[in-house]
Design a protein around this motif. Structure first.
Motif, PDB file in Angstrom:
ATOM      1  N   GLY A 145       0.828  -1.187   0.000  1.00  0.00           N
ATOM      2  CA  GLY A 145       0.000   0.000   0.000  1.00  0.00           C
ATOM      3  C   GLY A 145       0.865   1.240   0.000  1.00  0.00           C
ATOM      4  N   GLY A 146       0.220   2.389  -0.122  1.00  0.00           N
ATOM      5  CA  GLY A 146       0.958   3.639  -0.227  1.00  0.00           C
ATOM      6  C   GLY A 146       1.497   4.181   1.077  1.00  0.00           C
ATOM      7  N   MET A 147       0.935   3.739   2.211  1.00  0.00           N
ATOM      8  CA  MET A 147       1.380   4.261   3.506  1.00  0.00           C
ATOM      9  C   MET A 147       2.525   3.408   4.049  1.00  0.00           C
ATOM     10  N   ALA A 148       3.538   3.274   3.228  1.00  0.00           N
ATOM     11  CA  ALA A 148       4.741   2.521   3.565  1.00  0.00           C
ATOM     12  C   ALA A 148       5.869   3.104   2.724  1.00  0.00           C
ATOM     13  N   GLU A 149       7.091   2.760   3.079  1.00  0.00           N
ATOM     14  CA  GLU A 149       8.225   3.311   2.359  1.00  0.00           C
ATOM     15  C   GLU A 149       8.410   2.691   0.980  1.00  0.00           C
ATOM     16  N   TRP A 150       7.945   1.450   0.796  1.00  0.00           N
ATOM     17  CA  TRP A 150       8.109   0.748  -0.464  1.00  0.00           C
ATOM     18  C   TRP A 150       6.812   0.038  -0.829  1.00  0.00           C
ATOM     19  N   ALA A 151       6.647  -0.242  -2.110  1.00  0.00           N
ATOM     20  CA  ALA A 151       5.493  -1.018  -2.568  1.00  0.00           C
ATOM     21  C   ALA A 151       5.910  -1.876  -3.760  1.00  0.00           C
ATOM     22  N   LEU A 152       5.360  -3.060  -3.825  1.00  0.00           N
ATOM     23  CA  LEU A 152       5.560  -3.960  -4.962  1.00  0.00           C
ATOM     24  C   LEU A 152       4.233  -4.082  -5.689  1.00  0.00           C
ATOM     25  N   LEU A 153       4.233  -3.702  -6.975  1.00  0.00           N
ATOM     26  CA  LEU A 153       3.003  -3.624  -7.743  1.00  0.00           C
ATOM     27  C   LEU A 153       3.155  -4.333  -9.082  1.00  0.00           C
ATOM     28  N   ASN A 154       2.036  -4.498  -9.764  1.00  0.00           N
ATOM     29  CA  ASN A 154       2.065  -5.000 -11.129  1.00  0.00           C
ATOM     30  C   ASN A 154       2.475  -3.879 -12.075  1.00  0.00           C
ATOM     31  N   ASP A 155       3.003  -4.239 -13.231  1.00  0.00           N
ATOM     32  CA  ASP A 155       3.442  -3.197 -14.165  1.00  0.00           C
ATOM     33  C   ASP A 155       2.304  -2.278 -14.579  1.00  0.00           C
ATOM     34  N   TYR A 156       1.083  -2.817 -14.689  1.00  0.00           N
ATOM     35  CA  TYR A 156      -0.040  -1.988 -15.122  1.00  0.00           C
ATOM     36  C   TYR A 156      -0.513  -1.023 -14.039  1.00  0.00           C
ATOM     37  N   ASN A 157       0.049  -1.131 -12.835  1.00  0.00           N
ATOM     38  CA  ASN A 157      -0.337  -0.237 -11.743  1.00  0.00           C
ATOM     39  C   ASN A 157       0.466   1.056 -11.698  1.00  0.00           C
ATOM     40  N   VAL A 158       1.517   1.179 -12.490  1.00  0.00           N
ATOM     41  CA  VAL A 158       2.344   2.382 -12.428  1.00  0.00           C
ATOM     42  C   VAL A 158       2.364   3.083 -13.785  1.00  0.00           C
ATOM     43  N   GLU A 159       2.241   4.392 -13.744  1.00  0.00           N
ATOM     44  CA  GLU A 159       2.229   5.210 -14.949  1.00  0.00           C
ATOM     45  C   GLU A 159       3.239   6.339 -14.789  1.00  0.00           C
ATOM     46  N   PRO A 160       4.181   6.485 -15.734  1.00  0.00           N
ATOM     47  CA  PRO A 160       5.171   7.557 -15.603  1.00  0.00           C
ATOM     48  C   PRO A 160       4.524   8.929 -15.681  1.00  0.00           C
ATOM     49  N   ILE A 161       5.097   9.874 -14.953  1.00  0.00           N
ATOM     50  CA  ILE A 161       4.586  11.244 -14.978  1.00  0.00           C
ATOM     51  C   ILE A 161       5.621  12.154 -15.625  1.00  0.00           C
ATOM     52  N   PRO A 162       5.177  13.252 -16.231  1.00  0.00           N
ATOM     53  CA  PRO A 162       6.108  14.158 -16.917  1.00  0.00           C
ATOM     54  C   PRO A 162       6.802  15.102 -15.951  1.00  0.00           C
ATOM     55  N   ALA A 163       7.809  15.778 -16.457  1.00  0.00           N
ATOM     56  CA  ALA A 163       8.577  16.722 -15.633  1.00  0.00           C
ATOM     57  C   ALA A 163       7.694  17.842 -15.101  1.00  0.00           C
ATOM     58  N   GLU A 164       6.638  18.156 -15.840  1.00  0.00           N
ATOM     59  CA  GLU A 164       5.761  19.261 -15.438  1.00  0.00           C
ATOM     60  C   GLU A 164       4.910  18.929 -14.212  1.00  0.00           C
ATOM     61  N   MET A 165       4.836  17.664 -13.828  1.00  0.00           N
ATOM     62  CA  MET A 165       4.010  17.262 -12.695  1.00  0.00           C
ATOM     63  C   MET A 165       4.869  17.115 -11.447  1.00  0.00           C
ATOM     64  N   SER A 166       4.389  17.651 -10.331  1.00  0.00           N
ATOM     65  CA  SER A 166       5.136  17.561  -9.088  1.00  0.00           C
ATOM     66  C   SER A 166       4.959  16.189  -8.449  1.00  0.00           C
ATOM     67  N   ASP A 167       5.832  15.874  -7.501  1.00  0.00           N
ATOM     68  CA  ASP A 167       5.732  14.610  -6.772  1.00  0.00           C
ATOM     69  C   ASP A 167       4.424  14.536  -5.983  1.00  0.00           C
ATOM     70  N   GLU A 168       4.008  15.656  -5.411  1.00  0.00           N
ATOM     71  CA  GLU A 168       2.751  15.681  -4.677  1.00  0.00           C
ATOM     72  C   GLU A 168       1.568  15.403  -5.607  1.00  0.00           C
ATOM     73  N   GLU A 169       1.589  15.996  -6.793  1.00  0.00           N
ATOM     74  CA  GLU A 169       0.478  15.820  -7.725  1.00  0.00           C
ATOM     75  C   GLU A 169       0.337  14.367  -8.166  1.00  0.00           C
ATOM     76  N   ALA A 170       1.443  13.620  -8.163  1.00  0.00           N
ATOM     77  CA  ALA A 170       1.365  12.208  -8.537  1.00  0.00           C
ATOM     78  C   ALA A 170       0.420  11.448  -7.616  1.00  0.00           C
ATOM     79  N   ALA A 171       0.333  11.877  -6.360  1.00  0.00           N
ATOM     80  CA  ALA A 171      -0.545  11.226  -5.391  1.00  0.00           C
ATOM     81  C   ALA A 171      -1.991  11.695  -5.513  1.00  0.00           C
ATOM     82  N   LEU A 172      -2.242  12.676  -6.352  1.00  0.00           N
ATOM     83  CA  LEU A 172      -3.597  13.209  -6.519  1.00  0.00           C
ATOM     84  C   LEU A 172      -4.272  12.701  -7.782  1.00  0.00           C
ATOM     85  N   VAL A 173      -3.556  11.938  -8.599  1.00  0.00           N
ATOM     86  CA  VAL A 173      -4.148  11.440  -9.841  1.00  0.00           C
ATOM     87  C   VAL A 173      -5.321  10.512  -9.534  1.00  0.00           C
TER      88      VAL A 173
END
Length: 374
Positions: A145-173
């Motif tokens: 889960g997200g409330m931990a330092e690390w997570a192991l997920l499936n490849d379809y669970n992660v989507e790259p974000i562009p330079a224009e998006m902040s680290d905080e905004e990644a958690a708001l998608v």
């Protein structure tokens, strides 16, 4: 997995532990040291979590759970019992398993947390992964889960974000995707008039999503004046309504063309009075979208549904393919999701400064992010 592969995974990660916030029972969340996930196998991604949001679902689990957290092994994921919380999160890829090509170590990513059979399921075979009967969710019914330092997920669970998006905004998608889908279900378009009932994080993001879709008249109702003030600061043009003082339908009708009501009303609370207000405020042949989760049966005026010739539509989560689209909306500024953030805390203070703060009836907080880098 053969013995050599298993040894390789152990050699990569060792026996290091990590800090995680875990659900044990209602009112029993604990920050604990647990085993760090192993190195990723085929089709898996190991990520270092950076920011995670506290969702209303997390609050419900804390207050009344287990609700979505399975007490028996989940039919697909096998997860049950004690669970690392958090499904609104992002971070950086640390390692990828065999066959993963769309992300690489060092990539910043946003997590799409829905986990389900990829084929052999009626809905998954049709690309409607979010409707799968065997749906699991990272942070509720998965080993990570997200409330931990690390997570192991499936490849379809992660989507790259562009330079224009902040680290905080990644958690708001993730919560933004809920809002965008609700507007899509309501067919919000250029020139629409839209009522949102509920000025919580999803309600706030739904207002932003409606504006991004072209809505030109926006209304929001809530019994908490503090949260209505947040909405006014976020979108000065929004008409705020407190139903404890004013009739929602009357206010909306008075402000809309012909006095007929709004085109779309989106319920973001899971409250029977809010849904009834939506039905009252929407015009004939308008659309009511139910986004909030109701805890029990809700008696609705079905004569009014028929007489007004309205559509009532559910809005469950989001199609998983929404991630690139919502990322573009946030990164471009079309959907300024970071406006909903009111507080940032650390994992060690997540219960006292996060969960308890959000459950305070005064409603002085909207969206709280946990910073996992500190």
């Amino acid at each position: 997995m053969n013995e050599a592969s298993e040894l390789t995974r152990e050699a990569v990660t060792g026996t290091d532990s990590m800090k995680a916030l875990r659900f044990h029972a209602a009112k029993d969340l604990r920050v604990e040291d647990v085993a760090k996930p192993p190195a990723p196998g085929p089709g898996e991604v190991l990520m270092r979590n950076w920011y995670v949001g506290i969702c209303g679902t997390d609050l419900h689990e804390y207050s009344y759970g287990p609700i979505f957290i399975p007490t028996e092994p989940h039919p697909f994921s096998g997860a049950h019992g004690t669970q690392i919380l958090g499904h609104e999160f992002g971070g950086v890829v640390e390692a990828v398993g065999e066959g993963v090509t769309h992300v690489k170590p060092g990539d910043r990513v946003s997590v799409q947390p829905l986990i389900m059979p990829r084929k052999g399921d009626y809905y998954s075979d049709r690309g409607l992964f979010h409707l799968s009967g065997d749906l699991a969710l990272a942070g509720l019914s998965w080993h990570s889960g997200g409330m931990a330092e690390w997570a192991l997920l499936n490849d379809y669970n992660v989507e790259p974000i562009p330079a224009e998006m902040s680290d905080e905004e990644a958690a708001l998608v993730e919560p933004a995707a809920v809002a965008v889908y609700a507007c899509d279900r309501g067919e919000v378009t250029a020139g629409s008039s839209v009522l949102v009932t509920g000025a919580g994080p999803i309600g706030a993001l739904t207002l932003l999503a409606a504006k991004a879709a072209g809505a030109v008249q926006l209304f929001v109702s809530d019994i908490n004046d503090t949260r209505l003030g947040f909405m006014k600061e976020m979108l000065p043009e929004v008409v705020t309504i407190n139903p404890s003082r004013d009739n929602v339908g009357d206010v909306v009708r008075a402000a809309t063309e012909g006095g007929v009501g709004c085109d779309v009303a989106i319920e973001c609370v899971g409250n029977e009075h809010a849904l009834k207000a939506c039905l009252d405020a929407v015009r004939k042949q308008g659309v009511v979208v139910q986004t909030g989760l109701h805890p029990h049966d809700n008696p609705l005026d079905w004569f009014a549904v028929t007489f007004k010739d309205v559509d009532i539509r559910g809005s469950w989560a989001y199609p998983t393919h929404y991630w690139p689209r919502v990322i573009r909306m946030i990164a471009s500024g079309a959907l300024p999701a970071s406006r909903v953030i009111t507080k940032r805390i650390t994992l060690d203070t997540a219960v006292s400064e996060g969960f308890n703060a959000l459950l305070d009836p005064a409603g002085t907080q909207l969206k709280i992010l946990i910073d996992l880098t500190k």
